[in-house]
Design a protein around this motif. Structure first.
Motif, PDB file in Angstrom:
ATOM      1  N   GLY A 182      -2.170   4.268  -5.987  1.00  0.00           N
ATOM      2  CA  GLY A 182      -1.233   3.450  -5.409  1.00  0.00           C
ATOM      3  C   GLY A 182      -0.518   2.893  -6.736  1.00  0.00           C
ATOM      4  O   GLY A 182      -0.401   3.417  -7.933  1.00  0.00           O
ATOM      5  N   GLY A 183       0.276   1.842  -6.323  1.00  0.00           N
ATOM      6  CA  GLY A 183       0.898   1.125  -7.530  1.00  0.00           C
ATOM      7  C   GLY A 183       2.548   1.678  -7.357  1.00  0.00           C
ATOM      8  O   GLY A 183       3.524   1.218  -6.958  1.00  0.00           O
TER       9      GLY A 183
ATOM     10  N   ALA B 198      10.103   0.625 -15.839  1.00  0.00           N
ATOM     11  CA  ALA B 198      10.571  -0.681 -15.716  1.00  0.00           C
ATOM     12  C   ALA B 198       9.421  -1.675 -15.546  1.00  0.00           C
ATOM     13  O   ALA B 198       9.783  -3.039 -15.753  1.00  0.00           O
ATOM     14  N   GLY B 199       8.323  -1.197 -15.020  1.00  0.00           N
ATOM     15  CA  GLY B 199       7.301  -2.340 -14.948  1.00  0.00           C
ATOM     16  C   GLY B 199       7.608  -3.088 -13.482  1.00  0.00           C
ATOM     17  O   GLY B 199       6.893  -4.152 -13.470  1.00  0.00           O
ATOM     18  N   VAL B 200       8.244  -2.588 -12.574  1.00  0.00           N
ATOM     19  CA  VAL B 200       8.289  -3.223 -11.214  1.00  0.00           C
ATOM     20  C   VAL B 200       7.535  -2.633 -10.197  1.00  0.00           C
ATOM     21  O   VAL B 200       7.510  -1.347  -9.994  1.00  0.00           O
ATOM     22  N   SER B 201       6.726  -3.297  -9.811  1.00  0.00           N
ATOM     23  CA  SER B 201       5.755  -3.235  -8.576  1.00  0.00           C
ATOM     24  C   SER B 201       6.305  -3.826  -7.246  1.00  0.00           C
ATOM     25  O   SER B 201       7.221  -4.493  -7.296  1.00  0.00           O
ATOM     26  N   TYR B 202       5.372  -3.905  -6.185  1.00  0.00           N
ATOM     27  CA  TYR B 202       5.856  -4.414  -4.867  1.00  0.00           C
ATOM     28  C   TYR B 202       4.635  -5.399  -4.297  1.00  0.00           C
ATOM     29  O   TYR B 202       3.197  -5.050  -4.463  1.00  0.00           O
ATOM     30  N   LEU B 203       5.084  -6.345  -3.839  1.00  0.00           N
ATOM     31  CA  LEU B 203       3.957  -7.026  -2.950  1.00  0.00           C
ATOM     32  C   LEU B 203       4.713  -7.032  -1.506  1.00  0.00           C
ATOM     33  O   LEU B 203       5.831  -7.056  -1.176  1.00  0.00           O
ATOM     34  N   ARG B 204       3.860  -7.035  -0.507  1.00  0.00           N
ATOM     35  CA  ARG B 204       4.324  -7.229   0.827  1.00  0.00           C
ATOM     36  C   ARG B 204       4.088  -8.541   1.440  1.00  0.00           C
ATOM     37  O   ARG B 204       3.428  -9.223   1.050  1.00  0.00           O
ATOM     38  N   VAL B 205       5.174  -8.711   2.406  1.00  0.00           N
ATOM     39  CA  VAL B 205       5.125 -10.150   2.830  1.00  0.00           C
ATOM     40  C   VAL B 205       4.414 -10.210   4.240  1.00  0.00           C
ATOM     41  O   VAL B 205       4.795  -9.358   5.234  1.00  0.00           O
TER      42      VAL B 205
ATOM     43  N   ASN C 294       0.794  -1.187   0.179  1.00  0.00           N
ATOM     44  CA  ASN C 294      -0.074  -0.055   0.038  1.00  0.00           C
ATOM     45  C   ASN C 294       0.905   1.339   0.051  1.00  0.00           C
ATOM     46  O   ASN C 294       2.067   1.274  -0.077  1.00  0.00           O
ATOM     47  N   GLN C 295       0.109   2.359  -0.048  1.00  0.00           N
ATOM     48  CA  GLN C 295       0.974   3.631  -0.214  1.00  0.00           C
ATOM     49  C   GLN C 295       1.912   4.005   0.930  1.00  0.00           C
ATOM     50  O   GLN C 295       2.895   4.335   0.860  1.00  0.00           O
TER      51      GLN C 295
END
Length: 317
Positions: free
Chosen positions: A179-180, A189-196, A7-8
């Protein structure tokens, strides 16, 4: 291990943490280079030192396949557009290029073009400097332009510099809303994030707060653009009226006995539509507004000021 979209707040905290460590690395590199090479060399190479420091940070983390310190701090990982794999080495290399090299190159090229357009004569120094080959190419290209073309291009370069700043502000405002991608380089570059871990739903009040912040940022950006366009229109109208007023009274009819203090140092003629800068120096309205199109500083004392702080002195003798 459960994963969910970052998230943001997490992206912002991660970026702030990375900037903190990058700043420390850059400051240490600057101090070391300044001690070994001296102030003159440091002033010449400080932008390159900052670039190399950022490259070192991202090569040791992102390019090597590790989390950055900021990403580790908030427990997020990079993923490619499929959201199922970490980015390939090629994609991570593109991310570093867009995030570090592109801003550096844009800044250097625009400053170089601005300096060449404003230079009265080409420099005679042959010492090697960063982007020296690009600078020589720009010198040859600018040398082919006429004086009027060079003057016309200076405001365009300034507008492009301002446009890049506004683009960054627009991108951040859209990030607050949707967001995003927090950085333009990561979007490119098309790189996003996921949280663990902790993938439970976000508090809707947090998302609504960021959407409100994004809407206010867009409103502020719109007001800024409106004011800039309005100032441009007023400047153009004042310039047109000033030229018409000058045409009514030929310069040879101006009293030769006027004192030097009543002359404008920019046009070297008697002041018309006297205007004052915040520091108290007087110029023609047309002359000082024309000057402010390229430099927001007083021609005499070099004090910085914004063009809207100019004061038109009505009925001033």
């Amino acid at each position: 291990m459960p994963l969910g979209p970052a998230n943001q707040p997490q992206l912002i905290r991660s970026s702030q943490k990375d900037e903190y460590y990058q700043t420390n690395l850059t400051n240490n590199a600057n101090e070391l280079f300044h001690t070994l090479a001296g102030s003159r060399r440091w002033l010449q190479w400080r932008k390159e030192i900052e670039l190399l420091s950022d490259l070192t940070y991202y090569v040791l983390t992102t390019l090597s396949g590790y989390q950055t310190l900021g990403e580790e701090y908030v427990s997020i990982i990079q993923v490619d557009p499929s959201k199922r794999r970490i980015p390939s080495r090629m994609r991570r290399t593109a991310l570093i290029f867009f995030h570090t090299f592109v801003p550096y190159l844009l800044d250097k090229v625009l400053i170089c073009i601005e300096n060449e357009l404003e230079a009265e004569a080409p420099p005679t120094s042959r010492t090697w400097r960063p982007l020296s080959h690009v600078r020589l190419w720009m010198q040859r290209a600018v040398g082919m332009l006429t004086e009027s073309q060079r003057k016309a291009l200076v405001p365009l370069v300034f507008a492009l510099q301002q446009g890049i700043t506004l683009l960054y502000r627009l991108h951040v405002a859209l990030f607050y809303i949707t967001g995003g991608f927090y950085h333009i380089g990561k979007r490119a570059a098309g790189v996003s994030y996921l949280r663990v871990g902790n993938v439970s739903g976000d508090d809707p009040r947090i998302s609504n707060s960021y959407r409100l912040l994004g809407a206010l940022s867009l409103l502020q950006l719109g007001i800024t653009l409106t004011l800039q366009f309005n100032n441009l229109r007023q400047t153009q109208r004042a310039r047109h009226e000033w030229k018409q007023h000058r045409n009514l009274i030929p310069s040879h009819q101006v009293s030769q006995s006027s004192s030097r203090s009543s002359r404008c140092i920019l046009c070297l003629e008697e002041r018309r539509n006297t205007s004052s800068t915040p520091c108290g120096h007087l110029f023609c309205w047309e002359c000082i507004t024309e000057w402010c199109n390229t430099k927001t500083e007083c021609p005499l004392c070099r004090e910085k000021f914004q063009p809207h702080r100019l004061v038109f002195l009505r009925n001033y003798n």
